[in-house]
Motif scaffolding. Sequence first.
Motif, PDB file in Angstrom:
ATOM      1  N   GLN B  25      55.656   2.324  59.739  1.00  0.00           N
ATOM      2  CA  GLN B  25      55.591   2.652  58.562  1.00  0.00           C
ATOM      3  C   GLN B  25      55.357   4.095  57.900  1.00  0.00           C
ATOM      4  N   GLY B  26      55.235   4.962  58.787  1.00  0.00           N
ATOM      5  CA  GLY B  26      54.809   6.486  58.528  1.00  0.00           C
ATOM      6  C   GLY B  26      56.223   7.288  57.909  1.00  0.00           C
ATOM      7  N   ALA B  27      57.245   6.838  58.860  1.00  0.00           N
ATOM      8  CA  ALA B  27      58.470   6.779  58.539  1.00  0.00           C
ATOM      9  C   ALA B  27      58.740   6.431  57.429  1.00  0.00           C
ATOM     10  N   GLY B  28      58.918   5.153  56.858  1.00  0.00           N
ATOM     11  CA  GLY B  28      58.718   4.979  56.212  1.00  0.00           C
ATOM     12  C   GLY B  28      58.313   5.645  54.802  1.00  0.00           C
ATOM     13  N   ALA B  29      56.965   6.095  54.636  1.00  0.00           N
ATOM     14  CA  ALA B  29      56.567   6.471  53.196  1.00  0.00           C
ATOM     15  C   ALA B  29      56.384   7.812  53.599  1.00  0.00           C
ATOM     16  N   THR B  30      57.085   8.509  54.101  1.00  0.00           N
ATOM     17  CA  THR B  30      57.847   9.951  54.325  1.00  0.00           C
ATOM     18  C   THR B  30      59.554   9.854  53.773  1.00  0.00           C
ATOM     19  N   LEU B  31      59.791   8.775  53.997  1.00  0.00           N
ATOM     20  CA  LEU B  31      61.643   8.733  53.553  1.00  0.00           C
ATOM     21  C   LEU B  31      61.918   9.867  53.001  1.00  0.00           C
ATOM     22  N   LEU B  32      61.070   9.894  51.358  1.00  0.00           N
ATOM     23  CA  LEU B  32      62.283  10.892  50.228  1.00  0.00           C
ATOM     24  C   LEU B  32      61.648  12.198  50.737  1.00  0.00           C
ATOM     25  N   HIS B  33      61.133  12.613  50.956  1.00  0.00           N
ATOM     26  CA  HIS B  33      59.929  13.714  51.297  1.00  0.00           C
ATOM     27  C   HIS B  33      59.530  14.409  52.917  1.00  0.00           C
ATOM     28  N   GLU B  34      59.892  15.550  53.143  1.00  0.00           N
ATOM     29  CA  GLU B  34      59.203  16.084  53.978  1.00  0.00           C
ATOM     30  C   GLU B  34      58.431  17.067  53.887  1.00  0.00           C
ATOM     31  N   ARG B  35      57.711  18.003  54.344  1.00  0.00           N
ATOM     32  CA  ARG B  35      56.450  19.085  54.442  1.00  0.00           C
ATOM     33  C   ARG B  35      57.898  20.470  54.752  1.00  0.00           C
ATOM     34  N   ASP B  36      57.633  21.288  54.119  1.00  0.00           N
ATOM     35  CA  ASP B  36      58.312  22.554  54.464  1.00  0.00           C
ATOM     36  C   ASP B  36      56.937  23.345  55.455  1.00  0.00           C
ATOM     37  N   PRO B  37      57.745  23.568  56.772  1.00  0.00           N
ATOM     38  CA  PRO B  37      56.912  24.896  57.617  1.00  0.00           C
ATOM     39  C   PRO B  37      56.493  25.126  56.768  1.00  0.00           C
ATOM     40  N   ASP B  38      56.118  25.788  55.213  1.00  0.00           N
ATOM     41  CA  ASP B  38      55.463  26.973  54.581  1.00  0.00           C
ATOM     42  C   ASP B  38      54.809  25.844  53.783  1.00  0.00           C
ATOM     43  N   GLY B  39      54.612  24.798  53.975  1.00  0.00           N
ATOM     44  CA  GLY B  39      53.658  24.137  53.235  1.00  0.00           C
ATOM     45  C   GLY B  39      53.916  23.019  52.109  1.00  0.00           C
ATOM     46  N   GLY B  40      55.414  23.671  51.750  1.00  0.00           N
ATOM     47  CA  GLY B  40      55.235  22.319  50.674  1.00  0.00           C
ATOM     48  C   GLY B  40      56.374  21.378  50.802  1.00  0.00           C
ATOM     49  N   GLU B  41      56.647  20.826  49.289  1.00  0.00           N
ATOM     50  CA  GLU B  41      57.142  19.608  50.005  1.00  0.00           C
ATOM     51  C   GLU B  41      59.093  19.700  49.179  1.00  0.00           C
ATOM     52  N   ARG B  42      59.665  19.246  50.330  1.00  0.00           N
ATOM     53  CA  ARG B  42      61.080  18.963  50.617  1.00  0.00           C
ATOM     54  C   ARG B  42      61.872  17.850  50.278  1.00  0.00           C
ATOM     55  N   ARG B  43      62.795  17.677  49.416  1.00  0.00           N
ATOM     56  CA  ARG B  43      63.419  15.781  49.219  1.00  0.00           C
ATOM     57  C   ARG B  43      64.832  15.784  50.199  1.00  0.00           C
ATOM     58  N   ARG B  44      64.165  14.897  50.854  1.00  0.00           N
ATOM     59  CA  ARG B  44      65.168  15.169  51.881  1.00  0.00           C
ATOM     60  C   ARG B  44      65.955  14.668  51.335  1.00  0.00           C
ATOM     61  N   GLU B  45      67.617  14.512  51.677  1.00  0.00           N
ATOM     62  CA  GLU B  45      69.105  14.757  51.570  1.00  0.00           C
ATOM     63  C   GLU B  45      69.293  13.162  52.490  1.00  0.00           C
ATOM     64  N   PRO B  46      70.252  12.003  51.370  1.00  0.00           N
ATOM     65  CA  PRO B  46      70.680  10.912  52.236  1.00  0.00           C
ATOM     66  C   PRO B  46      70.635  11.073  54.157  1.00  0.00           C
ATOM     67  N   ALA B  47      71.660  12.383  54.291  1.00  0.00           N
ATOM     68  CA  ALA B  47      71.553  11.965  55.499  1.00  0.00           C
ATOM     69  C   ALA B  47      70.603  12.269  56.393  1.00  0.00           C
ATOM     70  N   GLN B  48      69.519  13.072  55.801  1.00  0.00           N
ATOM     71  CA  GLN B  48      68.130  13.225  56.585  1.00  0.00           C
ATOM     72  C   GLN B  48      67.533  12.241  56.723  1.00  0.00           C
ATOM     73  N   ARG B  49      67.939  11.321  55.722  1.00  0.00           N
ATOM     74  CA  ARG B  49      66.531   9.976  55.789  1.00  0.00           C
ATOM     75  C   ARG B  49      67.626   8.847  56.782  1.00  0.00           C
ATOM     76  N   ARG B  50      68.493   9.568  56.572  1.00  0.00           N
ATOM     77  CA  ARG B  50      69.731   8.320  58.068  1.00  0.00           C
ATOM     78  C   ARG B  50      69.136   8.620  59.012  1.00  0.00           C
ATOM     79  N   VAL B  51      69.363  10.146  59.627  1.00  0.00           N
ATOM     80  CA  VAL B  51      68.624  10.126  60.512  1.00  0.00           C
ATOM     81  C   VAL B  51      66.653   9.676  60.495  1.00  0.00           C
TER      82      VAL B  51
END
Lengths: 220, 251
Positions: B25-51
């Motif tokens: 559930q958690g991976a699904g909820a955060t599938l499209l975005h991930e947190r940057d180390p500096d705290g911002g949100e970054r969109r996940r590319e298709p390959a990253q979603r796949r991983v």
Amino acid sequence: MTGFLGVFLAIGFGYSQYAYITRVDADRFADDADPSALGTLSLTAQGLMETFAFLMFLGGIVLLLLLIGNAVFRMPRWLRVPVCWLAVLTVPIPFAVALLGWLSRELARQPWVVQGVLRVDDVTSDQSARTVLVSLVLLVGLMVTLAVLDWWVLGRLARAGTDRLALGAAPADVLRDDGASEDVLLRFGADGAGAGAVRVAGAVAGAGDGPDGAAQGVAR
Amino acid sequence: MNAEAWAVLLTVLVAGWVLLDGAVQGAGATLLHERDPDGGERRREPAQRRVVLAAVGPMLLPGEVWLVAAFGVLVGVFPHSEADLLSAGYPVALTLVGSWALRDAGIWLRSRRRGRVWRDVWDVVLVVASIVLAGSWGALLGVAWGNGLAALALAIVAVVVTRLHGDAVVAWRLRRTGPLPVAVTSVMMVAPVVGTAIAAWPRLVAGGISAETMATLGAVALAVLPVVLALQVVAWWLVSRPLDRRDTLFF
């Protein structure tokens, strides 16, 4: 093969239940029985269930025998097409048979939910009819939509053939198609180590052109 | 097995589902975005979603087994609690089942076709269904407290904690971190379940099925449990390995 064994077991277990059913429903199976509407429906469902189950059984034998020496692929077209359709029908029919069997018993034991022990009136929830109707429509609608989508996806996968099936592959191949960067690919063995010979061939064909190849992979 | 032993088994089964499926559930909820180390949100590319999906993929089916088993125990041994829970929490349970089906459909179907639109649409379905699933699970736990405020609070907690848990499990499977964050989020995931079990304990253990039936069912459960546990050990062994080139990416 699994389906053939499964239908064999299902029919066997089904008939072994007659010893119990004919005892608890003795009056329904009597010669001078005057069937109610529910009883008639139940017997109809039961008859359909048995017919379909035996057709599956016989069809299963035929389909298995036709696998010998790839006979199914050597038949003339006018014979091969109906046989392939028979194979397609073996996907939904077991579900229909199971539902018919369930319907048959459910209808026959009314007003009981557990024959002679628990009545349906005693176990229904106190939700309003409207709430239950809404939930039924929502869930059935969702499930039917997903079943139709599944069927469509299965059809597209089958038509695409066995080449590059989207049913799981080595990480490097999958991630290259998805446009992964070089360091990710390297981490998942993009050099082809551990991947099968066919996959290596595919990887080599797609490798070298970097982002363009990856973009094509996504577009495919 | 007596009522107390059955209640402990129910709690363990629910906790197992929360741990395994919470990661999905958690991976699904955060599938499209991930947190940057500096705290911002970054969109996940298709390959990253796949991983990400590959990292939690092996937990999907072994996890759902626990919920099915838990519901079996609830229906079979504590039918009075099941009636209470589902009559008070009918809409919540309906949302849970619906979002569960959609979440699974999203995971199974999104990678079966290559089109970008197909995958993007399913990814959005997956994100929304994962969040709703986590939230309705928390709300159902709150219903067991018999309190609307508890339902709301536990729903919010579940949504937030599953995100952290999903992130932690994905990072661990990719060996970006050690197992410690997963241990911490696991405790955070299980705490509401154990708390609910303690709060609902008196009503749960009183008024179940008869002691003889519990003992009879207990014999069956004790016979089945070793097989279930052995399969779970295999599942956990699969999950605890790092995701690498030997894996087959399906999801």
